[in-house]
Motif scaffolding. Structure first.
Motif, PDB file in Angstrom:
ATOM      1  N   GLY A   4      11.031  -1.953  -8.059  1.00  0.00           N
ATOM      2  CA  GLY A   4      12.087  -2.227  -7.091  1.00  0.00           C
ATOM      3  C   GLY A   4      11.563  -2.534  -5.701  1.00  0.00           C
ATOM      4  N   ALA A   5      10.300  -2.212  -5.411  1.00  0.00           N
ATOM      5  CA  ALA A   5       9.756  -2.443  -4.070  1.00  0.00           C
ATOM      6  C   ALA A   5       9.302  -3.887  -3.935  1.00  0.00           C
ATOM      7  CB  ALA A   5       8.578  -1.506  -3.817  1.00  0.00           C
ATOM      8  N   CYS A   6       9.715  -4.518  -2.845  1.00  0.00           N
ATOM      9  CA  CYS A   6       9.312  -5.902  -2.585  1.00  0.00           C
ATOM     10  C   CYS A   6       9.390  -6.183  -1.093  1.00  0.00           C
ATOM     11  CB  CYS A   6      10.181  -6.890  -3.368  1.00  0.00           C
ATOM     12  SG  CYS A   6      11.942  -6.737  -2.983  1.00  0.00           S
TER      13      CYS A   6
ATOM     14  N   LEU B 296       7.325  -4.462  16.849  1.00  0.00           N
ATOM     15  CA  LEU B 296       8.508  -5.120  16.300  1.00  0.00           C
ATOM     16  C   LEU B 296       9.346  -5.784  17.381  1.00  0.00           C
ATOM     17  CD1 LEU B 296       9.719  -2.595  13.562  1.00  0.00           C
ATOM     18  CD2 LEU B 296       8.617  -4.827  13.249  1.00  0.00           C
ATOM     19  N   ARG B 297       9.180  -5.340  18.615  1.00  0.00           N
ATOM     20  CA  ARG B 297       9.906  -5.979  19.728  1.00  0.00           C
ATOM     21  C   ARG B 297       9.391  -7.397  19.967  1.00  0.00           C
ATOM     22  NH1 ARG B 297       8.666  -6.384  25.115  1.00  0.00           N
ATOM     23  NH2 ARG B 297      10.447  -6.647  26.549  1.00  0.00           N
ATOM     24  N   ASP B 298       8.123  -7.649  19.624  1.00  0.00           N
ATOM     25  CA  ASP B 298       7.523  -8.954  19.881  1.00  0.00           C
ATOM     26  C   ASP B 298       7.676  -9.916  18.712  1.00  0.00           C
ATOM     27  OD1 ASP B 298       6.554  -7.889  22.319  1.00  0.00           O
ATOM     28  OD2 ASP B 298       4.841  -7.007  21.243  1.00  0.00           O
ATOM     29  N   ALA B 299       7.692  -9.411  17.490  1.00  0.00           N
ATOM     30  CA  ALA B 299       7.711 -10.305  16.328  1.00  0.00           C
ATOM     31  C   ALA B 299       8.411  -9.637  15.155  1.00  0.00           C
ATOM     32  CB  ALA B 299       6.286 -10.708  15.937  1.00  0.00           C
ATOM     33  N   ASP B 300       8.874 -10.482  14.242  1.00  0.00           N
ATOM     34  CA  ASP B 300       9.533 -10.040  13.004  1.00  0.00           C
ATOM     35  C   ASP B 300       8.565 -10.259  11.855  1.00  0.00           C
ATOM     36  OD1 ASP B 300      11.168  -9.464  10.874  1.00  0.00           O
ATOM     37  OD2 ASP B 300      12.455 -11.233  11.120  1.00  0.00           O
ATOM     38  N   CYS B 301       8.192  -9.175  11.176  1.00  0.00           N
ATOM     39  CA  CYS B 301       7.266  -9.257  10.048  1.00  0.00           C
ATOM     40  C   CYS B 301       7.975  -9.139   8.705  1.00  0.00           C
ATOM     41  CB  CYS B 301       6.208  -8.170  10.171  1.00  0.00           C
ATOM     42  SG  CYS B 301       5.129  -8.359  11.607  1.00  0.00           S
ATOM     43  N   GLY B 302       9.281  -9.245   8.689  1.00  0.00           N
ATOM     44  CA  GLY B 302      10.022  -9.183   7.447  1.00  0.00           C
ATOM     45  C   GLY B 302      10.535  -7.780   7.152  1.00  0.00           C
ATOM     46  N   LYS B 303      11.016  -7.600   5.959  1.00  0.00           N
ATOM     47  CA  LYS B 303      11.592  -6.325   5.546  1.00  0.00           C
ATOM     48  C   LYS B 303      10.994  -5.887   4.215  1.00  0.00           C
ATOM     49  CE  LYS B 303      16.013  -7.018   7.916  1.00  0.00           C
ATOM     50  NZ  LYS B 303      15.721  -5.964   8.927  1.00  0.00           N
ATOM     51  N   ILE B 304      11.020  -4.585   4.013  1.00  0.00           N
ATOM     52  CA  ILE B 304      10.540  -3.991   2.768  1.00  0.00           C
ATOM     53  C   ILE B 304      11.738  -3.340   2.069  1.00  0.00           C
ATOM     54  CG2 ILE B 304       9.028  -2.274   1.730  1.00  0.00           C
ATOM     55  CD1 ILE B 304       7.146  -2.649   4.100  1.00  0.00           C
ATOM     56  N   LYS B 305      11.912  -3.663   0.807  1.00  0.00           N
ATOM     57  CA  LYS B 305      13.002  -3.078   0.021  1.00  0.00           C
ATOM     58  C   LYS B 305      12.399  -2.186  -1.055  1.00  0.00           C
ATOM     59  CE  LYS B 305      16.955  -4.203  -2.891  1.00  0.00           C
ATOM     60  NZ  LYS B 305      17.734  -5.284  -3.565  1.00  0.00           N
ATOM     61  N   SER B 306      12.883  -0.963  -1.105  1.00  0.00           N
ATOM     62  CA  SER B 306      12.428  -0.006  -2.120  1.00  0.00           C
ATOM     63  C   SER B 306      13.617   0.807  -2.587  1.00  0.00           C
ATOM     64  CB  SER B 306      11.328   0.891  -1.545  1.00  0.00           C
ATOM     65  OG  SER B 306      11.851   1.725  -0.528  1.00  0.00           O
ATOM     66  N   VAL B 307      13.345   1.807  -3.426  1.00  0.00           N
ATOM     67  CA  VAL B 307      14.440   2.627  -3.946  1.00  0.00           C
ATOM     68  C   VAL B 307      15.082   3.469  -2.855  1.00  0.00           C
ATOM     69  CG1 VAL B 307      13.504   2.696  -6.273  1.00  0.00           C
ATOM     70  CG2 VAL B 307      12.759   4.402  -4.583  1.00  0.00           C
TER      71      VAL B 307
ATOM     72  N   PHE C  11       1.506 -14.213  15.438  1.00  0.00           N
ATOM     73  CA  PHE C  11       1.366 -12.800  15.082  1.00  0.00           C
ATOM     74  C   PHE C  11       1.146 -12.672  13.577  1.00  0.00           C
ATOM     75  CE2 PHE C  11       4.227 -12.947  18.775  1.00  0.00           C
ATOM     76  CZ  PHE C  11       3.503 -12.181  19.669  1.00  0.00           C
ATOM     77  N   ALA C  12       0.240 -11.807  13.200  1.00  0.00           N
ATOM     78  CA  ALA C  12      -0.038 -11.567  11.779  1.00  0.00           C
ATOM     79  C   ALA C  12      -0.363 -10.094  11.589  1.00  0.00           C
ATOM     80  CB  ALA C  12      -1.187 -12.444  11.285  1.00  0.00           C
ATOM     81  N   SER C  13       0.037  -9.551  10.444  1.00  0.00           N
ATOM     82  CA  SER C  13      -0.209  -8.139  10.180  1.00  0.00           C
ATOM     83  C   SER C  13      -0.167  -7.876   8.676  1.00  0.00           C
ATOM     84  CB  SER C  13       0.824  -7.260  10.876  1.00  0.00           C
ATOM     85  OG  SER C  13       0.665  -5.902  10.514  1.00  0.00           O
ATOM     86  N   PRO C  14      -0.981  -6.975   8.206  1.00  0.00           N
ATOM     87  CA  PRO C  14      -0.816  -6.522   6.818  1.00  0.00           C
ATOM     88  C   PRO C  14       0.416  -5.619   6.704  1.00  0.00           C
ATOM     89  CG  PRO C  14      -2.598  -5.333   7.894  1.00  0.00           C
ATOM     90  CD  PRO C  14      -2.164  -6.373   8.865  1.00  0.00           C
ATOM     91  N   VAL C  15       1.101  -5.714   5.609  1.00  0.00           N
ATOM     92  CA  VAL C  15       2.313  -4.920   5.372  1.00  0.00           C
ATOM     93  C   VAL C  15       2.076  -4.061   4.135  1.00  0.00           C
ATOM     94  CG1 VAL C  15       4.766  -4.986   4.789  1.00  0.00           C
ATOM     95  CG2 VAL C  15       3.824  -6.598   6.469  1.00  0.00           C
ATOM     96  N   ARG C  16       2.325  -2.781   4.284  1.00  0.00           N
ATOM     97  CA  ARG C  16       2.116  -1.847   3.177  1.00  0.00           C
ATOM     98  C   ARG C  16       3.408  -1.682   2.388  1.00  0.00           C
ATOM     99  NH1 ARG C  16      -2.681   0.818   3.650  1.00  0.00           N
ATOM    100  NH2 ARG C  16      -3.718   0.718   5.682  1.00  0.00           N
ATOM    101  N   VAL C  17       3.331  -1.980   1.117  1.00  0.00           N
ATOM    102  CA  VAL C  17       4.470  -1.820   0.216  1.00  0.00           C
ATOM    103  C   VAL C  17       4.180  -0.624  -0.684  1.00  0.00           C
ATOM    104  CG1 VAL C  17       5.907  -2.920  -1.537  1.00  0.00           C
ATOM    105  CG2 VAL C  17       4.829  -4.308   0.253  1.00  0.00           C
ATOM    106  N   PRO C  18       5.139   0.279  -0.852  1.00  0.00           N
ATOM    107  CA  PRO C  18       4.893   1.465  -1.687  1.00  0.00           C
ATOM    108  C   PRO C  18       4.422   1.088  -3.092  1.00  0.00           C
ATOM    109  CG  PRO C  18       6.949   1.707  -0.485  1.00  0.00           C
ATOM    110  CD  PRO C  18       6.490   0.304  -0.258  1.00  0.00           C
ATOM    111  N   LEU C  19       3.322   1.725  -3.501  1.00  0.00           N
ATOM    112  CA  LEU C  19       2.755   1.576  -4.840  1.00  0.00           C
ATOM    113  C   LEU C  19       2.349   0.140  -5.155  1.00  0.00           C
ATOM    114  CD1 LEU C  19       5.166   3.927  -6.826  1.00  0.00           C
ATOM    115  CD2 LEU C  19       2.934   4.471  -5.852  1.00  0.00           C
ATOM    116  N   ARG C  20       2.107  -0.641  -4.108  1.00  0.00           N
ATOM    117  CA  ARG C  20       1.630  -1.999  -4.311  1.00  0.00           C
ATOM    118  C   ARG C  20       0.503  -2.291  -3.335  1.00  0.00           C
ATOM    119  NH1 ARG C  20       6.306  -6.399  -5.795  1.00  0.00           N
ATOM    120  NH2 ARG C  20       7.158  -5.321  -7.621  1.00  0.00           N
TER     121      ARG C  20
END
Length: 232
Positions: free
Chosen positions: A17-19, A78-89, A125-134
């Motif tokens: 479910g995490a993405c 996050l005030r400077d840039a939007d890095c997307g959203k993380i969806k999980s349970v 702007f670039a950043s690594p994004v941590r997704v649970p269990l991924r």
């Protein structure tokens, strides 16, 4: 064993479910990234460099012939840039930039007539994004335009105090006056007068005849020894 299976099933469901959803923020408008400053090109170039230094950025590339400066900025938020959203349970939440995120600012300086210049700034702007269990995923974040607008406002302030350096000629000291002939000539000694030699044995001031002949005591001033008698 049953508990282990439940935990494994829960982990699989969370991972399934995490993405990560990509950023949906609109890129900044041109007026947020561009400004006209009342400085010719060479002074505008100096003003941009001064503003970059005042903000603690590090210049890693620049080309004055083409008006390009690439500078690395501090960590963004996050005030400077939007890095997307993380969806999980547990729900959907904004992806936070990691400590090793990067922010790069590209400045473009162009002449705008003889006494003005156009300055543009584009932030990446670039950043690594941590997704649970991924595995961690690198994301190109979209700028909100706030940092670009702040930099351009600061640039206008810097431009007001930017002046062309002035050079003054050192004052020349007046030449020393040449000494006059009277100052160079040695002082003429003062000769004593006849009144100063009165009663002394000096012959200075007396006639040559008087200095060669002296009158013996008891003789008439007209009688000179050895001389023929004067005719009467």
């Amino acid at each position: 064993m049953k508990n282990y299976l439940r935990i494994a099933a829960l982990a699989i469901s969370i991972a399934a479910g995490a993405c990560v959803y990509p950023p949906m923020t609109e890129p900044p408008r041109d007026e947020q990234q561009r400004v006209v400053i009342p400085l010719p090109y060479d002074l505008a170039w100096d003003a941009v460099n001064s503003m970059i230094q005042e903000n603690g950025m590090r210049i890693q590339a620049q080309d004055s012939n083409h008006g390009i400066i690439e500078a690395v900025g501090p960590r963004f938020t996050l005030r400077d840039a939007d890095c997307g959203k993380i969806k999980s349970v547990v729900g959907t939440y904004a992806a936070e930039p990691e400590p090793n995120s990067s922010s790069v600012y590209n400045f473009l300086v162009r002449p705008h007539g003889k006494e003005a210049s156009v300055v543009e700034v584009r932030a990446t702007f670039a950043s690594p994004v941590r997704v649970p269990l991924r595995q961690t995923k690198d994301v190109d974040c979209i700028s909100r335009g706030t940092e670009e607008s702040n930099l351009l406002r600061q640039l206008l302030v810097v431009a007001k105090r930017t002046r062309r350096p002035t050079f003054t000629q050192p004052s020349e000291s007046p030449p020393a006056s040449e000494p006059t002939a009277a100052a160079i000539a040695p002082a003429r000694p003062t000769l004593p007068t006849s009144s100063d030699n009165r009663g002394s044995g000096s012959t200075i001031g007396k006639s040559p005849a008087a200095s060669r002949f002296s009158i013996a005591p008891g003789l008439s001033p007209l009688t000179i020894p050895g001389a023929p008698p004067a005719s009467r």
